[in-house]
Design a protein around this motif. Structure first.
Motif, PDB file in Angstrom:
ATOM      1  N   LEU A 168       0.842  -1.187   0.000  1.00  0.00           N
ATOM      2  CA  LEU A 168       0.000   0.000   0.000  1.00  0.00           C
ATOM      3  C   LEU A 168       0.883   1.245   0.000  1.00  0.00           C
ATOM      4  N   THR A 169       0.613   2.148  -0.927  1.00  0.00           N
ATOM      5  CA  THR A 169       1.350   3.409  -1.010  1.00  0.00           C
ATOM      6  C   THR A 169       0.355   4.558  -1.070  1.00  0.00           C
ATOM      7  N   ASN A 170       0.422   5.443  -0.090  1.00  0.00           N
ATOM      8  CA  ASN A 170      -0.457   6.622  -0.047  1.00  0.00           C
ATOM      9  C   ASN A 170      -1.931   6.241  -0.146  1.00  0.00           C
ATOM     10  N   PHE A 171      -2.278   5.121   0.503  1.00  0.00           N
ATOM     11  CA  PHE A 171      -3.660   4.638   0.485  1.00  0.00           C
ATOM     12  C   PHE A 171      -4.272   4.828   1.861  1.00  0.00           C
ATOM     13  N   LEU A 172      -5.302   5.682   1.946  1.00  0.00           N
ATOM     14  CA  LEU A 172      -5.962   5.992   3.213  1.00  0.00           C
ATOM     15  C   LEU A 172      -4.920   6.384   4.256  1.00  0.00           C
ATOM     16  N   SER A 173      -4.847   5.669   5.374  1.00  0.00           N
ATOM     17  CA  SER A 173      -3.914   6.076   6.432  1.00  0.00           C
ATOM     18  C   SER A 173      -2.498   5.574   6.209  1.00  0.00           C
ATOM     19  N   TYR A 174      -2.268   4.829   5.114  1.00  0.00           N
ATOM     20  CA  TYR A 174      -0.948   4.241   4.875  1.00  0.00           C
ATOM     21  C   TYR A 174      -0.114   5.102   3.932  1.00  0.00           C
ATOM     22  N   ARG A 175       1.071   5.488   4.386  1.00  0.00           N
ATOM     23  CA  ARG A 175       2.037   6.177   3.520  1.00  0.00           C
ATOM     24  C   ARG A 175       2.798   5.141   2.705  1.00  0.00           C
ATOM     25  N   SER A 176       3.275   4.106   3.362  1.00  0.00           N
ATOM     26  CA  SER A 176       3.951   3.000   2.692  1.00  0.00           C
ATOM     27  C   SER A 176       3.965   1.808   3.645  1.00  0.00           C
ATOM     28  N   ALA A 177       3.370   0.695   3.228  1.00  0.00           N
ATOM     29  CA  ALA A 177       3.290  -0.477   4.102  1.00  0.00           C
ATOM     30  C   ALA A 177       3.127  -1.732   3.268  1.00  0.00           C
ATOM     31  N   THR A 178       3.554  -2.859   3.847  1.00  0.00           N
ATOM     32  CA  THR A 178       3.423  -4.152   3.184  1.00  0.00           C
ATOM     33  C   THR A 178       2.835  -5.164   4.157  1.00  0.00           C
ATOM     34  N   LEU A 179       1.772  -5.822   3.736  1.00  0.00           N
ATOM     35  CA  LEU A 179       1.160  -6.902   4.507  1.00  0.00           C
ATOM     36  C   LEU A 179       1.572  -8.223   3.884  1.00  0.00           C
ATOM     37  N   ASP A 180       2.355  -9.013   4.622  1.00  0.00           N
ATOM     38  CA  ASP A 180       2.783 -10.335   4.153  1.00  0.00           C
ATOM     39  C   ASP A 180       1.739 -11.375   4.547  1.00  0.00           C
ATOM     40  N   PHE A 181       1.329 -12.182   3.581  1.00  0.00           N
ATOM     41  CA  PHE A 181       0.343 -13.227   3.824  1.00  0.00           C
ATOM     42  C   PHE A 181       1.024 -14.558   4.114  1.00  0.00           C
ATOM     43  N   THR A 182       0.398 -15.357   4.973  1.00  0.00           N
ATOM     44  CA  THR A 182       0.695 -16.778   5.104  1.00  0.00           C
ATOM     45  C   THR A 182      -0.653 -17.489   4.995  1.00  0.00           C
ATOM     46  N   ASP A 183      -0.727 -18.749   5.410  1.00  0.00           N
ATOM     47  CA  ASP A 183      -2.022 -19.432   5.344  1.00  0.00           C
ATOM     48  C   ASP A 183      -3.062 -18.735   6.205  1.00  0.00           C
ATOM     49  N   LEU A 184      -2.661 -18.289   7.394  1.00  0.00           N
ATOM     50  CA  LEU A 184      -3.589 -17.583   8.280  1.00  0.00           C
ATOM     51  C   LEU A 184      -2.849 -16.436   8.956  1.00  0.00           C
ATOM     52  N   VAL A 185      -3.396 -15.232   8.842  1.00  0.00           N
ATOM     53  CA  VAL A 185      -2.784 -14.024   9.403  1.00  0.00           C
ATOM     54  C   VAL A 185      -3.814 -13.291  10.245  1.00  0.00           C
ATOM     55  N   ALA A 186      -3.375 -12.780  11.395  1.00  0.00           N
ATOM     56  CA  ALA A 186      -4.243 -11.968  12.252  1.00  0.00           C
ATOM     57  C   ALA A 186      -3.689 -10.558  12.328  1.00  0.00           C
ATOM     58  N   LEU A 187      -4.502  -9.575  11.963  1.00  0.00           N
ATOM     59  CA  LEU A 187      -4.136  -8.172  12.101  1.00  0.00           C
ATOM     60  C   LEU A 187      -4.609  -7.695  13.469  1.00  0.00           C
ATOM     61  N   VAL A 188      -3.678  -7.228  14.292  1.00  0.00           N
ATOM     62  CA  VAL A 188      -4.027  -6.765  15.632  1.00  0.00           C
ATOM     63  C   VAL A 188      -3.521  -5.344  15.820  1.00  0.00           C
ATOM     64  N   GLY A 189      -4.201  -4.626  16.702  1.00  0.00           N
ATOM     65  CA  GLY A 189      -3.806  -3.260  17.005  1.00  0.00           C
ATOM     66  C   GLY A 189      -4.993  -2.489  17.528  1.00  0.00           C
ATOM     67  N   PRO A 190      -4.758  -1.375  18.211  1.00  0.00           N
ATOM     68  CA  PRO A 190      -5.854  -0.578  18.755  1.00  0.00           C
ATOM     69  C   PRO A 190      -6.793  -0.083  17.657  1.00  0.00           C
ATOM     70  N   ASN A 191      -7.967   0.373  18.062  1.00  0.00           N
ATOM     71  CA  ASN A 191      -8.901   0.973  17.114  1.00  0.00           C
ATOM     72  C   ASN A 191      -8.269   2.183  16.445  1.00  0.00           C
ATOM     73  N   ALA A 192      -8.670   2.430  15.204  1.00  0.00           N
ATOM     74  CA  ALA A 192      -8.251   3.617  14.444  1.00  0.00           C
ATOM     75  C   ALA A 192      -6.765   3.612  14.095  1.00  0.00           C
ATOM     76  N   THR A 193      -6.133   2.436  14.091  1.00  0.00           N
ATOM     77  CA  THR A 193      -4.727   2.390  13.688  1.00  0.00           C
ATOM     78  C   THR A 193      -4.563   2.041  12.209  1.00  0.00           C
ATOM     79  N   GLY A 194      -5.565   1.412  11.602  1.00  0.00           N
ATOM     80  CA  GLY A 194      -5.470   1.134  10.174  1.00  0.00           C
ATOM     81  C   GLY A 194      -5.838  -0.265   9.740  1.00  0.00           C
ATOM     82  N   LYS A 195      -6.318  -1.114  10.646  1.00  0.00           N
ATOM     83  CA  LYS A 195      -6.683  -2.486  10.258  1.00  0.00           C
ATOM     84  C   LYS A 195      -7.766  -2.470   9.176  1.00  0.00           C
TER      85      LYS A 195
END
Length: 392
Positions: free
Chosen positions: A20-47
């Motif tokens: 993701l580049t300049n998408f919504l709250s993300y300036r530059s980020a990469t989400l790596d997938f495996t068979d099962l991934v859990a996105l965790v973090g406080p509310n309003a952080t970008g999940k």
């Protein structure tokens, strides 16, 4: 080469990462997938914003890019802002068919006057199982494509061109086999956010074989399952809700619903309509049904599966999702320490916000080590706000 001669997408499709580049709250980020991934973090952080990117990609071949963007609030809402300045967004998806080389699809947008947008560049390269590489590039309103063998020998379609309507995606105009393959890949992702009220109410019969994200066509989708799939789903639900031994569709005039048969005392069984079942049961059932739907996605994103599901049932549900993820990759967004403990630290992706920018990373090594030593669990780290992300 005719389309019938081409290799088709199959169960060997694996998603590798989302950039993701300049998408919504993300300036530059990469989400790596495996068979099962859990996105965790406080509310309003970008999940949810990471999930929004997957929704956008999926909707492009179904509804077209203008509609997909409008459903996200319009182009201006998609742009990341830093110090008040809007930036042009881009998304790239990396994937692979079987043991072939990595393939990718990339979409870059830019703003034009009047808060409108245009496609700056759209490209893809797919390494098929048939030994061919399918490439395409859309820029300045024109699409070009080519096909070549793995050794680089050009097969056909050298520099063929097709005009793309303004603001539209090439994926919506599958002129080449490479574009067709990318379209199939994007359609094989799905996000679900179950609304138990929609599952429990009387539903309109649906001709679609595809699961609606809120669960509003569960009765019709369940009815399309094979007897073997129905039996497997009932068995899985019974592991979560003891006593369930049969599920059937019921018709009421022009509406349909589901009937759940559950043993309430030794040898005594009772029929419960969907509206009589608990929200947790309906949520668990719908998540399982999404995994078993006839058009089973290669990547299923489930938002906050823990809502309304009690602890024991939740752990069983996650165990089932782990087993099913061997066939379909799964991404979960969650606040649940219990889910995190069930999954393990390697499946966790931490989402946080720093200086107005969302970021994603695996768990830092200094957080992993005490987990490996059995000194603490990932869930305990999450509760104590000590589940630190790896340094970028």
């Amino acid at each position: 080469m005719s389309e019938s001669q081409h290799s088709q997408p199959d169960e060997q499709l694996k998603f590798l990462r989302l950039h993701l580049t300049n998408f919504l709250s993300y300036r530059s980020a990469t989400l790596d997938f495996t068979d099962l991934v859990a996105l965790v973090g406080p509310n309003a952080t970008g999940k949810s914003n990471a999930v929004a990117a997957i929704k956008l990609l999926r909707e492009i071949p179904y509804h077209g890019l203008p509609v997909a963007i409008a459903r996200r609030g319009g182009f201006d809402q998609l742009r990341h802002r830093s110090s008040g300045r809007p930036y042009n967004p881009a998304i790239r998806l990396d994937f692979r068919f079987g043991d072939e080389e990595e393939s990718f699809y990339e979409l870059k947008l830019r703003g034009v006057e009047g808060k409108r947008y245009e496609v700056k560049e759209e490209r893809g390269e797919v390494h098929g199982a048939d030994g061919y590489v399918y490439s395409f590039l859309a820029s300045d309103g024109m699409l070009t494509w080519s096909e070549r063998r793995n050794d680089g020998t050009l097969v056909e379609n050298p520099e063929l061109q097709l005009a793309i309507p303004p603001g539209q995606s090439a994926v919506s105009v599958p002129a080449s086999y490479g574009v067709f393959l990318v379209s199939r890949v994007l359609q094989s992702m799905q996000t679900v956010e179950i609304n138990p009220a929609r599952v429990g109410e009387l539903q309109d019969p649906s001709s679609t074989r595809e699961f609606e994200p809120d669960g509003s066509n569960t009765a019709s989708v369940f009815d399309t399952l094979s007897p073997a799939d129905k039996s497997e789903l009932v068995d899985e639900l019974a592991a979560i809700v003891p006593g369930i031994d049969r599920i059937e569709m019921r018709r009421f005039a022009d509406k349909v619903t589901l009937a759940f048969y559950q043993e309430i005392h030794a040898g005594k069984r009772r029929e419960f309509l969907a509206k009589q079942m608990s929200d947790g049961t309906l949520r668990a059932f719908s998540i399982l049904l999404a995994m078993h739907q006839p058009s089973r996605p290669n990547l299923l994103v489930i938002e906050e599966p823990e809502i309304a599901i009690h602890l024991g049932a939740l752990r069983t549900l996650v165990d089932i999702l782990q087993q099913q993820s061997e066939a379909s990759q799964v991404v979960i967004t969650t606040h649940s320490a219990d889910i995190i403990d069930t999954l393990g630290v390697d499946s966790i992706r931490v989402v946080w916000n720093e200086g107005g920018e969302s970021r994603i990373a695996a768990v830092a090594e200094h957080s992993r080590e005490p987990v490996r030593q059995g000194l603490i669990t990932p869930g305990q780290l999450l509760k104590s706000d000590s589940l630190d992300p790896a340094a970028a």
